[in-house]
Design an enzyme around this catalytic site. Structure first.
Site, mmCIF file in Angstrom:
data_model
loop_
_atom_site.group_PDB
_atom_site.id
_atom_site.type_symbol
_atom_site.label_atom_id
_atom_site.label_comp_id
_atom_site.label_asym_id
_atom_site.label_seq_id
_atom_site.Cartn_x
_atom_site.Cartn_y
_atom_site.Cartn_z
ATOM 1 N N LYS A 54 0.805 -1.217 0.000
ATOM 2 C CA LYS A 54 0.000 0.000 0.000
ATOM 3 C C LYS A 54 0.841 1.271 0.000
ATOM 4 O O LYS A 54 0.317 2.362 -0.281
ATOM 5 C CB LYS A 54 -0.956 0.009 1.191
ATOM 6 C CG LYS A 54 -1.960 -1.130 1.194
ATOM 7 C CD LYS A 54 -2.876 -1.089 -0.016
ATOM 8 C CE LYS A 54 -3.974 -2.135 0.087
ATOM 9 N NZ LYS A 54 -4.913 -2.082 -1.044
ATOM 10 N N SER A 271 -3.498 -12.296 3.711
ATOM 11 C CA SER A 271 -3.828 -12.067 2.303
ATOM 12 C C SER A 271 -2.709 -12.553 1.396
ATOM 13 O O SER A 271 -2.957 -13.050 0.297
ATOM 14 C CB SER A 271 -4.128 -10.582 2.050
ATOM 15 O OG SER A 271 -2.999 -9.777 2.308
#
Length: 309
Positions: A54, A271
């Site tokens: 991110k 994830s």
């Protein structure tokens, strides 16, 4: 004659975002039936200074907003996040000198909460049972109420999100594989990683197969991923770009995270483990190929969760 000191030119923290290593998985794929002519390569995104993939999107969102005047001196960056994008915003805000307010579900993990506070972010907690969708709704309300105070970054709708990956992640994968990548496997949360990286790979080679990864159930433990049939669809998501969808069970991903730590030396988040589960499924069907997957973050931020209890 006096000596003269020389100072080596340093670099900004944000200059270390991107250019992450592409690691080859060896033992686990072989144990699970992947042929020797198929490579599984993983982008280790925890090497970014904020610890996750991110960082890329957050940097591009901030850069673009400062450039076109949406984020002006005196304004506060506002967004909804489950953790990693917020950490990236908070890190960049601390480094560049602008305040950051984040709407996060009250169920956010203890590690991510403490990291955000360490960077000086202001946290507003949304209903834990509404997940990131609830945080998005509350962030929109705050932004509409005080538009002159907040720059609402809106990572789920902001094209700067996927453009970050088009210009960096996709380019890096092409360079690191010598253009030999045949498949891309990426989790779907904001969907920016898949949308940007996938478009870049398809532009280079339309035959590259794009595989999206999402939880198999609305009530899941795969932090950062969305169960798209029951969630608010990100505005940047284009389902026509994804060639194939893989649904991963939480328990399956947790088991893979533990296996990767003990047998590959890769300490990853849930994830990332889900992406490896899907990548192995794909690789087992191939006689040859180069399957690249994105590992969004490491496992440190999940030590207090059920994953490691």
């Amino acid at each position: 004659m006096g000596s003269r000191a020389h100072c080596i030119k340093g670099e900004q923290l944000t200059e270390r975002i991107g250019r992450t290593p592409l690691l080859r998985l060896a033992r686990v794929p072989a144990q699970l039936g992947v042929g020797t002519e198929v490579q599984i390569l993983a982008k280790a995104e925890w090497f970014n200074p904020g610890g996750s993939v991110k960082d890329r999107a957050a940097l591009r969102i901030v850069e673009d907003a400062r450039r076109d005047g949406r984020l002006r001196p005196g304004m506060t960056l506002l967004d909804a996040t489950s953790g990693n994008t917020g950490i990236a915003y908070a890190m960049i805000g601390a480094a560049w000198g602008f305040p950051v307010t984040l709407v996060v579900p009250a169920s956010i993990g203890e590690e991510r909460r403490r990291i955000l506070l360490a960077y000086g972010a202001n946290l507003i907690f949304s209903d834990p049972y509404e997940g990131t969708d609830g945080a998005i709704r509350l962030a929109r309300e705050l932004a509409a109420r005080e538009p002159d105070r907040y720059f609402y970054a809106d990572q789920y709708s902001n094209p700067s999100n996927w453009l970050a990956h088009y210009d960096t992640t996709g380019v890096e994968i092409l360079e690191q594989t010598g253009g030999e990548v045949t498949h891309l496997v990426a989790g779907l949360g904001t969907t920016g990683t898949m949308m940007g990286t996938g478009r870049r790979l398809k532009d280079a080679n339309p035959d590259v197969v794009l595989i999206g990864v999402q939880p198999d159930d609305a009530f899941h433990g795969l932090e950062g991923l969305k169960h798209l049939p029951t969630a608010m669809l990100p505005a940047i998501y284009d389902p026509s770009l994804v060639d194939r969808m893989e649904l991963v069970n939480t328990d399956e991903a947790f088991a893979m995270a533990r296996q990767l730590a003990r047998e590959e030396g890769l300490f990853v988040g849930p994830s990332a483990a889900a992406a490896i589960v899907a990548a192995i499924r794909v690789a087992r069907e191939l006689s040859s190929g180069c399957v690249v997957t994105i590992l969004p973050d490491g496992g440190v931020k999940y030590l207090s969760t059920q994953l490691w209890q």
